[in-house]
Design a protein around this motif. Structure first.
Motif, PDB file in Angstrom:
ATOM      1  N   MET A  30       0.833  -1.212   0.000  1.00  0.00           N
ATOM      2  CA  MET A  30       0.000   0.000   0.000  1.00  0.00           C
ATOM      3  C   MET A  30       0.866   1.260   0.000  1.00  0.00           C
ATOM      4  O   MET A  30       0.569   2.225  -0.700  1.00  0.00           O
ATOM      5  CB  MET A  30      -0.921  -0.022   1.225  1.00  0.00           C
ATOM      6  N   ARG A  31       1.917   1.254   0.798  1.00  0.00           N
ATOM      7  CA  ARG A  31       2.814   2.424   0.810  1.00  0.00           C
ATOM      8  C   ARG A  31       3.470   2.599  -0.557  1.00  0.00           C
ATOM      9  O   ARG A  31       3.631   3.709  -1.050  1.00  0.00           O
ATOM     10  CB  ARG A  31       3.905   2.236   1.878  1.00  0.00           C
ATOM     11  N   TRP A  32       3.850   1.484  -1.160  1.00  0.00           N
ATOM     12  CA  TRP A  32       4.498   1.514  -2.475  1.00  0.00           C
ATOM     13  C   TRP A  32       3.596   2.211  -3.478  1.00  0.00           C
ATOM     14  O   TRP A  32       4.013   3.091  -4.226  1.00  0.00           O
ATOM     15  CB  TRP A  32       4.806   0.078  -2.908  1.00  0.00           C
ATOM     16  N   TYR A  33       2.322   1.819  -3.482  1.00  0.00           N
ATOM     17  CA  TYR A  33       1.385   2.413  -4.443  1.00  0.00           C
ATOM     18  C   TYR A  33       1.021   3.851  -4.063  1.00  0.00           C
ATOM     19  O   TYR A  33       0.825   4.685  -4.948  1.00  0.00           O
ATOM     20  CB  TYR A  33       0.136   1.552  -4.582  1.00  0.00           C
ATOM     21  N   ALA A  34       0.908   4.140  -2.788  1.00  0.00           N
ATOM     22  CA  ALA A  34       0.565   5.513  -2.365  1.00  0.00           C
ATOM     23  C   ALA A  34       1.583   6.490  -2.929  1.00  0.00           C
ATOM     24  O   ALA A  34       1.235   7.558  -3.440  1.00  0.00           O
ATOM     25  CB  ALA A  34       0.525   5.597  -0.843  1.00  0.00           C
ATOM     26  N   GLU A  35       2.842   6.085  -2.859  1.00  0.00           N
ATOM     27  CA  GLU A  35       3.895   6.974  -3.346  1.00  0.00           C
ATOM     28  C   GLU A  35       3.799   7.210  -4.847  1.00  0.00           C
ATOM     29  O   GLU A  35       4.210   8.239  -5.349  1.00  0.00           O
ATOM     30  CB  GLU A  35       5.267   6.412  -2.974  1.00  0.00           C
ATOM     31  N   ARG A  36       3.263   6.274  -5.564  1.00  0.00           N
ATOM     32  CA  ARG A  36       3.162   6.417  -7.023  1.00  0.00           C
ATOM     33  C   ARG A  36       1.831   6.986  -7.485  1.00  0.00           C
ATOM     34  O   ARG A  36       1.680   7.365  -8.635  1.00  0.00           O
ATOM     35  CB  ARG A  36       3.428   5.067  -7.691  1.00  0.00           C
ATOM     36  N   LEU A  37       0.872   7.034  -6.583  1.00  0.00           N
ATOM     37  CA  LEU A  37      -0.459   7.522  -6.974  1.00  0.00           C
ATOM     38  C   LEU A  37      -0.830   8.786  -6.202  1.00  0.00           C
ATOM     39  O   LEU A  37      -2.015   9.126  -6.100  1.00  0.00           O
ATOM     40  CB  LEU A  37      -1.504   6.424  -6.731  1.00  0.00           C
ATOM     41  N   ALA A  38       0.165   9.452  -5.666  1.00  0.00           N
ATOM     42  CA  ALA A  38      -0.061  10.689  -4.906  1.00  0.00           C
ATOM     43  C   ALA A  38      -1.045  10.475  -3.761  1.00  0.00           C
ATOM     44  O   ALA A  38      -1.830  11.364  -3.419  1.00  0.00           O
ATOM     45  CB  ALA A  38      -0.547  11.808  -5.840  1.00  0.00           C
ATOM     46  N   GLY A  39      -1.023   9.279  -3.185  1.00  0.00           N
ATOM     47  CA  GLY A  39      -1.830   9.005  -1.993  1.00  0.00           C
ATOM     48  C   GLY A  39      -1.005   9.349  -0.757  1.00  0.00           C
ATOM     49  O   GLY A  39       0.200   9.595  -0.862  1.00  0.00           O
ATOM     50  N   ASP A  40      -1.655   9.368   0.389  1.00  0.00           N
ATOM     51  CA  ASP A  40      -0.928   9.617   1.637  1.00  0.00           C
ATOM     52  C   ASP A  40      -0.388   8.276   2.140  1.00  0.00           C
ATOM     53  O   ASP A  40      -1.156   7.402   2.540  1.00  0.00           O
ATOM     54  CB  ASP A  40      -1.887  10.235   2.664  1.00  0.00           C
ATOM     55  N   PRO A  41       0.938   8.105   2.100  1.00  0.00           N
ATOM     56  CA  PRO A  41       1.507   6.797   2.472  1.00  0.00           C
ATOM     57  C   PRO A  41       1.139   6.373   3.897  1.00  0.00           C
ATOM     58  O   PRO A  41       1.015   5.172   4.160  1.00  0.00           O
ATOM     59  CB  PRO A  41       3.022   6.997   2.353  1.00  0.00           C
ATOM     60  N   GLU A  42       0.934   7.347   4.786  1.00  0.00           N
ATOM     61  CA  GLU A  42       0.579   6.990   6.168  1.00  0.00           C
ATOM     62  C   GLU A  42      -0.818   6.363   6.218  1.00  0.00           C
ATOM     63  O   GLU A  42      -1.024   5.330   6.854  1.00  0.00           O
ATOM     64  CB  GLU A  42       0.644   8.214   7.086  1.00  0.00           C
ATOM     65  N   SER A  43      -1.775   6.995   5.537  1.00  0.00           N
ATOM     66  CA  SER A  43      -3.150   6.449   5.525  1.00  0.00           C
ATOM     67  C   SER A  43      -3.195   5.116   4.785  1.00  0.00           C
ATOM     68  O   SER A  43      -3.777   4.138   5.271  1.00  0.00           O
ATOM     69  CB  SER A  43      -4.115   7.407   4.816  1.00  0.00           C
ATOM     70  N   TRP A  44      -2.587   5.086   3.627  1.00  0.00           N
ATOM     71  CA  TRP A  44      -2.612   3.851   2.836  1.00  0.00           C
ATOM     72  C   TRP A  44      -1.920   2.725   3.606  1.00  0.00           C
ATOM     73  O   TRP A  44      -2.359   1.580   3.605  1.00  0.00           O
ATOM     74  CB  TRP A  44      -1.928   4.061   1.484  1.00  0.00           C
ATOM     75  N   GLY A  45      -0.818   3.074   4.258  1.00  0.00           N
ATOM     76  CA  GLY A  45      -0.084   2.087   5.045  1.00  0.00           C
ATOM     77  C   GLY A  45      -0.935   1.552   6.189  1.00  0.00           C
ATOM     78  O   GLY A  45      -0.988   0.344   6.428  1.00  0.00           O
ATOM     79  N   LEU A  46      -1.652   2.457   6.864  1.00  0.00           N
ATOM     80  CA  LEU A  46      -2.516   2.033   7.978  1.00  0.00           C
ATOM     81  C   LEU A  46      -3.619   1.096   7.500  1.00  0.00           C
ATOM     82  O   LEU A  46      -3.946   0.115   8.174  1.00  0.00           O
ATOM     83  CB  LEU A  46      -3.174   3.256   8.633  1.00  0.00           C
ATOM     84  N   ALA A  47      -4.182   1.411   6.334  1.00  0.00           N
ATOM     85  CA  ALA A  47      -5.243   0.538   5.795  1.00  0.00           C
ATOM     86  C   ALA A  47      -4.699  -0.876   5.600  1.00  0.00           C
ATOM     87  O   ALA A  47      -5.363  -1.862   5.922  1.00  0.00           O
ATOM     88  CB  ALA A  47      -5.778   1.103   4.480  1.00  0.00           C
ATOM     89  N   GLY A  48      -3.474  -0.974   5.101  1.00  0.00           N
ATOM     90  CA  GLY A  48      -2.860  -2.291   4.923  1.00  0.00           C
ATOM     91  C   GLY A  48      -2.550  -2.947   6.259  1.00  0.00           C
ATOM     92  O   GLY A  48      -2.849  -4.129   6.475  1.00  0.00           O
ATOM     93  N   LEU A  49      -1.975  -2.178   7.141  1.00  0.00           N
ATOM     94  CA  LEU A  49      -1.528  -2.705   8.444  1.00  0.00           C
ATOM     95  C   LEU A  49      -2.685  -3.200   9.304  1.00  0.00           C
ATOM     96  O   LEU A  49      -2.519  -4.106  10.117  1.00  0.00           O
ATOM     97  CB  LEU A  49      -0.747  -1.610   9.185  1.00  0.00           C
ATOM     98  N   LEU A  50      -3.857  -2.582   9.144  1.00  0.00           N
ATOM     99  CA  LEU A  50      -4.975  -2.894  10.051  1.00  0.00           C
ATOM    100  C   LEU A  50      -6.140  -3.627   9.392  1.00  0.00           C
ATOM    101  O   LEU A  50      -7.122  -3.943  10.062  1.00  0.00           O
ATOM    102  CB  LEU A  50      -5.501  -1.579  10.680  1.00  0.00           C
ATOM    103  N   HIS A  51      -6.033  -3.933   8.094  1.00  0.00           N
ATOM    104  CA  HIS A  51      -7.243  -4.388   7.402  1.00  0.00           C
ATOM    105  C   HIS A  51      -7.819  -5.698   7.959  1.00  0.00           C
ATOM    106  O   HIS A  51      -9.014  -5.913   7.896  1.00  0.00           O
ATOM    107  CB  HIS A  51      -7.014  -4.487   5.884  1.00  0.00           C
ATOM    108  N   ASP A  52      -6.963  -6.545   8.513  1.00  0.00           N
ATOM    109  CA  ASP A  52      -7.458  -7.805   9.098  1.00  0.00           C
ATOM    110  C   ASP A  52      -7.280  -7.825  10.623  1.00  0.00           C
ATOM    111  O   ASP A  52      -7.216  -8.897  11.216  1.00  0.00           O
ATOM    112  CB  ASP A  52      -6.691  -9.004   8.503  1.00  0.00           C
ATOM    113  N   PHE A  53      -7.183  -6.647  11.238  1.00  0.00           N
ATOM    114  CA  PHE A  53      -6.843  -6.607  12.671  1.00  0.00           C
ATOM    115  C   PHE A  53      -7.849  -7.382  13.524  1.00  0.00           C
ATOM    116  O   PHE A  53      -7.519  -7.893  14.587  1.00  0.00           O
ATOM    117  CB  PHE A  53      -6.749  -5.143  13.176  1.00  0.00           C
ATOM    118  N   ASP A  54      -9.105  -7.469  13.053  1.00  0.00           N
ATOM    119  CA  ASP A  54     -10.138  -8.089  13.899  1.00  0.00           C
ATOM    120  C   ASP A  54     -10.410  -9.558  13.539  1.00  0.00           C
ATOM    121  O   ASP A  54     -11.348 -10.149  14.048  1.00  0.00           O
ATOM    122  CB  ASP A  54     -11.447  -7.283  13.825  1.00  0.00           C
ATOM    123  N   TRP A  55      -9.578 -10.135  12.685  1.00  0.00           N
ATOM    124  CA  TRP A  55      -9.864 -11.500  12.239  1.00  0.00           C
ATOM    125  C   TRP A  55      -9.894 -12.511  13.391  1.00  0.00           C
ATOM    126  O   TRP A  55     -10.709 -13.431  13.405  1.00  0.00           O
ATOM    127  CB  TRP A  55      -8.858 -11.934  11.160  1.00  0.00           C
TER     128      TRP A  55
END
Ligand code: FE2
Ligand code: FE2
Length: 197
Positions: A30-55
């Motif tokens: 997610m961070r890799w793509y955020a950097e290439r798509l003008a996304g916020d790497p912190e937000s995109w990174g968090l989405a990746g880091l937490l997406h299965d947190f409640d599994w």
């Protein structure tokens, strides 16, 4: 919410080291793509880091991640990140992807599984020595890491490509990108040769 807080939530809710590794891998992609798509790497990174947190507390696709979302909000997770997380399971949450971050998460999620499994079956146990070509070989072997639904990844990648790359991001290029992202965090993934046999 900063990365340290995200990591705290992850380690509080996820005990399984394989699931933690999966989230770290998706975070890197997610961070890799955020950097290439003008996304916020912190937000995109968090989405990746937490997406299965409640599994581990919500181990069905009906509960996960819908029932986890209120916990994330309570802990101060930004709404766009919560929404991306909800949208990685539209069938369970009723939330469809709409932002670039949402599409990226859907496209990056499962594909990390094939790459991690591929690193494990190699004696070096080092994601940095892997080539996109070898991931492709694993991908084509339908018995390899059968839990990863190739069709689902293909469709999620096509949707991501359509939304963010004018349809020009091909599946194999996407896989190579995710591999490159994961190679950048090989030590965090513990796939840096330390478990070599
Ligand atoms: Fe999930
Ligand atoms: Fe996942």
């Amino acid at each position: 919410m900063d990365r340290a807080t995200g990591w705290e939530i992850l380690t509080e809710y996820v005990q399984d080291s394989g699931l933690r590794r999966h989230m770290l891998a998706v975070e890197a992609a997610m961070r890799w793509y955020a950097e290439r798509l003008a996304g916020d790497p912190e937000s995109w990174g968090l989405a990746g880091l937490l997406h299965d947190f409640d599994w581990e507390i919500h181990p069905t696709t009906e509960q996960h991640p819908a029932d986890g979302a209120p916990i994330l909000r309570e802990r101060g997770c930004p709404e766009d990140v919560v929404k991306a997380i909800l949208a990685h399971n539209t069938a369970g949450s009723g939330v469809a992807p709409s932002a670039a971050m949402d599409y990226a998460l859907c496209a990056c999620d499962e594909v990390t599984g094939i790459i991690i499994a591929g690193a494990y079956v190699r004696p070096q146990k080092d994601v940095r020595v892997m080539k996109a070509k070898s991931v492709k070989r694993n991908w084509k072997d339908k018995h390899f890491c059968a839990a990863v639904d190739r069709q689902e990844v293909t469709e999620a990648t096509a949707a991501f490509s359509e939304q963010c790359f004018d349809g020009k991001l091909q599946l194999w290029e996407h896989i190579a990108n995710v591999l490159a992202a994961m190679q950048g965090v090989a030590a965090e993934l513990e796939l840096d040769g330390r478990m070599a046999s």
